[in-house]
Scaffold this motif. Sequence first.
Motif, PDB file in Angstrom:
ATOM      1  N   HIS A 160       0.814  -1.219   0.000  1.00 24.39           N
ATOM      2  CA  HIS A 160       0.000   0.000   0.000  1.00 24.39           C
ATOM      3  C   HIS A 160       0.845   1.266   0.000  1.00 24.39           C
ATOM      4  O   HIS A 160       0.320   2.366   0.202  1.00 24.39           O
ATOM      5  N   GLY A 161       2.163   1.142  -0.224  1.00 26.72           N
ATOM      6  CA  GLY A 161       3.001   2.310  -0.432  1.00 26.72           C
ATOM      7  C   GLY A 161       3.615   2.921   0.818  1.00 26.72           C
ATOM      8  O   GLY A 161       4.300   3.950   0.725  1.00 26.72           O
ATOM      9  N   SER A 182       1.703  -7.233 -10.020  1.00 25.90           N
ATOM     10  CA  SER A 182       0.258  -7.027 -10.158  1.00 25.90           C
ATOM     11  C   SER A 182      -0.040  -5.641 -10.706  1.00 25.90           C
ATOM     12  O   SER A 182       0.371  -4.628 -10.117  1.00 25.90           O
ATOM     13  N   GLU A 183      -0.771  -5.585 -11.803  1.00 29.35           N
ATOM     14  CA  GLU A 183      -1.175  -4.298 -12.366  1.00 29.35           C
ATOM     15  C   GLU A 183      -2.076  -3.555 -11.384  1.00 29.35           C
ATOM     16  O   GLU A 183      -2.001  -2.317 -11.267  1.00 29.35           O
ATOM     17  N   THR A 184      -2.917  -4.281 -10.658  1.00 25.38           N
ATOM     18  CA  THR A 184      -3.781  -3.652  -9.654  1.00 25.38           C
ATOM     19  C   THR A 184      -2.948  -2.973  -8.577  1.00 25.38           C
ATOM     20  O   THR A 184      -3.231  -1.846  -8.162  1.00 25.38           O
ATOM     21  N   SER A 185      -1.907  -3.647  -8.118  1.00 29.51           N
ATOM     22  CA  SER A 185      -1.032  -3.072  -7.091  1.00 29.51           C
ATOM     23  C   SER A 185      -0.287  -1.858  -7.616  1.00 29.51           C
ATOM     24  O   SER A 185      -0.126  -0.858  -6.904  1.00 29.51           O
ATOM     25  N   VAL A 186       0.164  -1.926  -8.862  1.00 24.07           N
ATOM     26  CA  VAL A 186       0.857  -0.786  -9.466  1.00 24.07           C
ATOM     27  C   VAL A 186      -0.070   0.425  -9.509  1.00 24.07           C
ATOM     28  O   VAL A 186       0.324   1.539  -9.148  1.00 24.07           O
ATOM     29  N   ARG A 187      -1.306   0.217  -9.927  1.00 21.96           N
ATOM     30  CA  ARG A 187      -2.272   1.331  -9.975  1.00 21.96           C
ATOM     31  C   ARG A 187      -2.521   1.889  -8.572  1.00 21.96           C
ATOM     32  O   ARG A 187      -2.633   3.111  -8.388  1.00 21.96           O
ATOM     33  N   HIS A 188      -2.616   0.993  -7.585  1.00 19.60           N
ATOM     34  CA  HIS A 188      -2.890   1.439  -6.217  1.00 19.60           C
ATOM     35  C   HIS A 188      -1.747   2.295  -5.688  1.00 19.60           C
ATOM     36  O   HIS A 188      -1.979   3.366  -5.100  1.00 19.60           O
ATOM     37  N   VAL A 189      -0.512   1.856  -5.876  1.00 14.55           N
ATOM     38  CA  VAL A 189       0.636   2.612  -5.375  1.00 14.55           C
ATOM     39  C   VAL A 189       0.727   3.958  -6.082  1.00 14.55           C
ATOM     40  O   VAL A 189       0.999   4.985  -5.447  1.00 14.55           O
ATOM     41  N   ARG A 190       0.484   3.981  -7.371  1.00 13.30           N
ATOM     42  CA  ARG A 190       0.490   5.251  -8.094  1.00 13.30           C
ATOM     43  C   ARG A 190      -0.577   6.193  -7.557  1.00 13.30           C
ATOM     44  O   ARG A 190      -0.359   7.411  -7.444  1.00 13.30           O
ATOM     45  N   SER A 191      -1.733   5.636  -7.189  1.00 12.99           N
ATOM     46  CA  SER A 191      -2.813   6.450  -6.637  1.00 12.99           C
ATOM     47  C   SER A 191      -2.414   7.046  -5.286  1.00 12.99           C
ATOM     48  O   SER A 191      -2.679   8.224  -5.009  1.00 12.99           O
ATOM     49  N   VAL A 192      -1.763   6.237  -4.442  1.00 15.04           N
ATOM     50  CA  VAL A 192      -1.308   6.728  -3.132  1.00 15.04           C
ATOM     51  C   VAL A 192      -0.286   7.843  -3.320  1.00 15.04           C
ATOM     52  O   VAL A 192      -0.351   8.890  -2.655  1.00 15.04           O
ATOM     53  N   LEU A 193       0.669   7.648  -4.217  1.00 10.59           N
ATOM     54  CA  LEU A 193       1.682   8.672  -4.461  1.00 10.59           C
ATOM     55  C   LEU A 193       1.047   9.949  -5.006  1.00 10.59           C
ATOM     56  O   LEU A 193       1.472  11.063  -4.666  1.00 10.59           O
ATOM     57  N   ALA A 194       0.022   9.798  -5.842  1.00 10.55           N
ATOM     58  CA  ALA A 194      -0.678  10.970  -6.357  1.00 10.55           C
ATOM     59  C   ALA A 194      -1.360  11.735  -5.227  1.00 10.55           C
ATOM     60  O   ALA A 194      -1.366  12.972  -5.207  1.00 10.55           O
ATOM     61  N   THR A 195      -1.942  11.000  -4.292  1.00  6.75           N
ATOM     62  CA  THR A 195      -2.572  11.627  -3.131  1.00  6.75           C
ATOM     63  C   THR A 195      -1.572  12.471  -2.357  1.00  6.75           C
ATOM     64  O   THR A 195      -1.905  13.529  -1.820  1.00  6.75           O
ATOM     65  N   LEU A 196      -0.323  11.998  -2.306  1.00 10.08           N
ATOM     66  CA  LEU A 196       0.722  12.697  -1.564  1.00 10.08           C
ATOM     67  C   LEU A 196       1.411  13.770  -2.402  1.00 10.08           C
ATOM     68  O   LEU A 196       2.289  14.475  -1.900  1.00 10.08           O
TER      69      LEU A 196
END
Length: 320
Positions: A160-161, A182-196
Amino acid sequence: MIETPDPGFVQGAGPATSAVWNSVVSVWPEHEKFLRASFAGRSPDLLDTTEVIADLLARVSRASGKSLESFAADYRHLCEKIVYPEELHFAREGRYRLTTFAEADREVYSNPAVMGPYMNGLFVSDALWFNHASAMNDFAKVYLPRAAPGGRHLEIGPGHGMLLHLALRFGSFASLAAWDVSETSVRHVRSVLATLGQSDRVDVRLMDLASDRALTENRGRFDTIVFSEVLEHLERPDLALERIRDLLAPDGTVWINVPANGPAPDHLYLLRSPAEAEEAVRSAGLEIVRAAAFPVAGATLDRALRKQLPISCVLTAKRA
């Protein structure tokens, strides 16, 4: 709005930690006794890292449109419905229930009804479980300060980053990368980094550690590698450790976090002690630089070994 601590809350804990605590107690009042045991005696350093974890959780919660109480409910589901049955099986049989990735994929990774609450609950556990928070603190306050500034950093399986967030906050790297299968995990981590607001600081990509491409493009490249809570999910952890050895720069180090006696629905590789974890790392051609072990709250290391209770085993290693 982040709630302020109640009068009986742990002295020294920050507002985000208090908000997570209060959210969990609101959906699971009986759990407060465990929480107090888990926070008893936490050092100022550990409380500071706990606050960083809790603050990230609060920010991700707001960005996702889910309340902290929703994450707290997933945490309760993790404890009662996901982990507890695995602990019962482990106590009876002395082994993890699953043995193959195909089984874990079918029961967990490809099952959204399990995977969502599981990942959210684990996020909360990084703040609340003493052994999980202590491992995060080891990375932030012990490993990162010893890493040479300007290095090339890689995390394999960023989850989860959280550790990427700590690397950005406490490290001083020239470049940061994260790989996941996992493509799902890659998208999730990118989303967390975007939030930050940190999307441009980490190269997050779909990459299989075992692939020829991973090695041919990156042999000897990385000064620091993070491999946290991944080994236990693998059928061939020896091959993964050997590959990490080959990815390290000559003076590079890897920070490994792996549980001993940590039953979970997707754990395949059982280590029974920190000594077994150290031997596995040495067998891959790595030299142990430093080792630490963090048992569950309220247990000494000796008791955890005798009772086969979960222990977070943290190892820093370099190429032998």
